[in-house]
Design a protein around this motif. Structure first.
Motif, PDB file in Angstrom:
ATOM      1  N   VAL A  25       9.200 -13.933  -2.254  1.00 22.86           N
ATOM      2  CA  VAL A  25       8.187 -14.667  -1.486  1.00 22.86           C
ATOM      3  C   VAL A  25       8.803 -15.872  -0.787  1.00 22.86           C
ATOM      4  CG1 VAL A  25       6.061 -16.023  -1.649  1.00 22.86           C
ATOM      5  CG2 VAL A  25       6.240 -13.848  -2.860  1.00 22.86           C
ATOM      6  N   VAL A  28      10.897 -14.627   2.191  1.00 22.37           N
ATOM      7  CA  VAL A  28      10.034 -14.141   3.264  1.00 22.37           C
ATOM      8  C   VAL A  28       9.372 -15.321   3.982  1.00 22.37           C
ATOM      9  CG1 VAL A  28       7.846 -12.944   3.706  1.00 22.37           C
ATOM     10  CG2 VAL A  28       9.644 -11.824   2.391  1.00 22.37           C
ATOM     11  N   TYR A  29       8.910 -16.308   3.225  1.00 21.37           N
ATOM     12  CA  TYR A  29       8.258 -17.463   3.837  1.00 21.37           C
ATOM     13  C   TYR A  29       9.216 -18.228   4.749  1.00 21.37           C
ATOM     14  CZ  TYR A  29       5.563 -21.667   4.559  1.00 21.37           C
ATOM     15  OH  TYR A  29       4.887 -22.705   5.155  1.00 21.37           O
ATOM     16  N   TYR A  35       0.964 -17.773   6.203  1.00 26.36           N
ATOM     17  CA  TYR A  35       0.292 -17.382   4.961  1.00 26.36           C
ATOM     18  C   TYR A  35      -0.592 -16.151   5.122  1.00 26.36           C
ATOM     19  CZ  TYR A  35       1.788 -21.714   2.697  1.00 26.36           C
ATOM     20  OH  TYR A  35       2.526 -22.727   2.152  1.00 26.36           O
ATOM     21  N   LYS A  37      -0.344 -13.616   7.074  1.00 26.41           N
ATOM     22  CA  LYS A  37       0.474 -12.410   7.159  1.00 26.41           C
ATOM     23  C   LYS A  37       1.074 -12.058   5.792  1.00 26.41           C
ATOM     24  CE  LYS A  37       4.159 -10.454   9.988  1.00 26.41           C
ATOM     25  NZ  LYS A  37       5.064 -10.682  11.101  1.00 26.41           N
ATOM     26  N   ILE A  38       1.551 -13.067   5.064  1.00 28.13           N
ATOM     27  CA  ILE A  38       2.168 -12.839   3.757  1.00 28.13           C
ATOM     28  C   ILE A  38       1.136 -12.321   2.755  1.00 28.13           C
ATOM     29  CG2 ILE A  38       3.283 -13.956   1.783  1.00 28.13           C
ATOM     30  CD1 ILE A  38       4.693 -15.799   3.845  1.00 28.13           C
ATOM     31  N   LEU A  50       7.381  -6.606   0.613  1.00 24.23           N
ATOM     32  CA  LEU A  50       7.055  -7.775   1.428  1.00 24.23           C
ATOM     33  C   LEU A  50       8.061  -8.026   2.547  1.00 24.23           C
ATOM     34  CD1 LEU A  50       4.939  -9.997   1.676  1.00 24.23           C
ATOM     35  CD2 LEU A  50       6.302 -11.382   0.132  1.00 24.23           C
ATOM     36  N   SER A  51       9.355  -7.938   2.240  1.00 26.30           N
ATOM     37  CA  SER A  51      10.339  -8.218   3.298  1.00 26.30           C
ATOM     38  C   SER A  51      10.394  -7.131   4.361  1.00 26.30           C
ATOM     39  CB  SER A  51      11.723  -8.481   2.730  1.00 26.30           C
ATOM     40  OG  SER A  51      11.951  -7.867   1.525  1.00 26.30           O
ATOM     41  N   CYS A  54       7.045  -8.417   6.513  1.00 22.80           N
ATOM     42  CA  CYS A  54       7.059  -9.796   7.038  1.00 22.80           C
ATOM     43  C   CYS A  54       8.492 -10.151   7.406  1.00 22.80           C
ATOM     44  CB  CYS A  54       6.545 -10.782   5.994  1.00 22.80           C
ATOM     45  SG  CYS A  54       4.824 -10.569   5.580  1.00 22.80           S
TER      46      CYS A  54
END
Length: 129
Positions: A25, A28-29, A35, A37-38, A50-51, A54
């Motif tokens: 997380v 990715v951030y 937020y 989109k995540i 996730l990666s 995003c």
């Protein structure tokens, strides 16, 4: 998200899975600091994907790289051994991210993700050419 995985994560592995999820997380951030989109990606595909969902997006500033001072060149060479890498001199001055968008426009962001395009019309002209 880790606690809701199917099949459930065995209690003996929960701590390592939580640490792995936190790392994903955070990474990715730093490249997609949105937020909505995540959270949407987490809810639809979970932490492990996730990666994939995003990633870098033109016009969205990325988080600054975190640098760690070293004691010398030998420390860097030891750390990267057989890996190809690039080094840059560090100059004093303002850092900027320059995004050249598909529509031909240019956006310039500060290291704090502030839009600074209007401050640098010469850079915009140069990049546009």
């Amino acid at each position: 998200m880790v606690y809701s995985e199917v099949p459930p994560v065995p209690s003996s592995q929960i701590q390592s899975r939580l640490e792995e999820a936190a790392k994903i997380v955070k990474q990715v951030y730093s490249v997609a600091p949105i937020y909505d989109k995540i959270v949407s990606a987490l809810l639809s595909a979970g932490v492990r994907k996730l990666s994939d969902t995003c990633c870098f997006t033109l016009g969205v500033p990325v988080g600054p790289m975190l640098a760690k001072p070293t004691k010398g060149v030998s420390e860097i060479l030891d750390k990267f051994q057989d890996t190809e890498f690039t080094c840059e001199y560090k100059y004093d001055g303002e850092r900027a991210q320059i995004h050249y968008l598909d529509i031909g426009s240019v956006e310039i962001y500060s290291r704090n993700a502030e839009r600074n395009t209007g401050k640098f019309p010469d850079v915009v002209d140069s990049v546009s050419r």
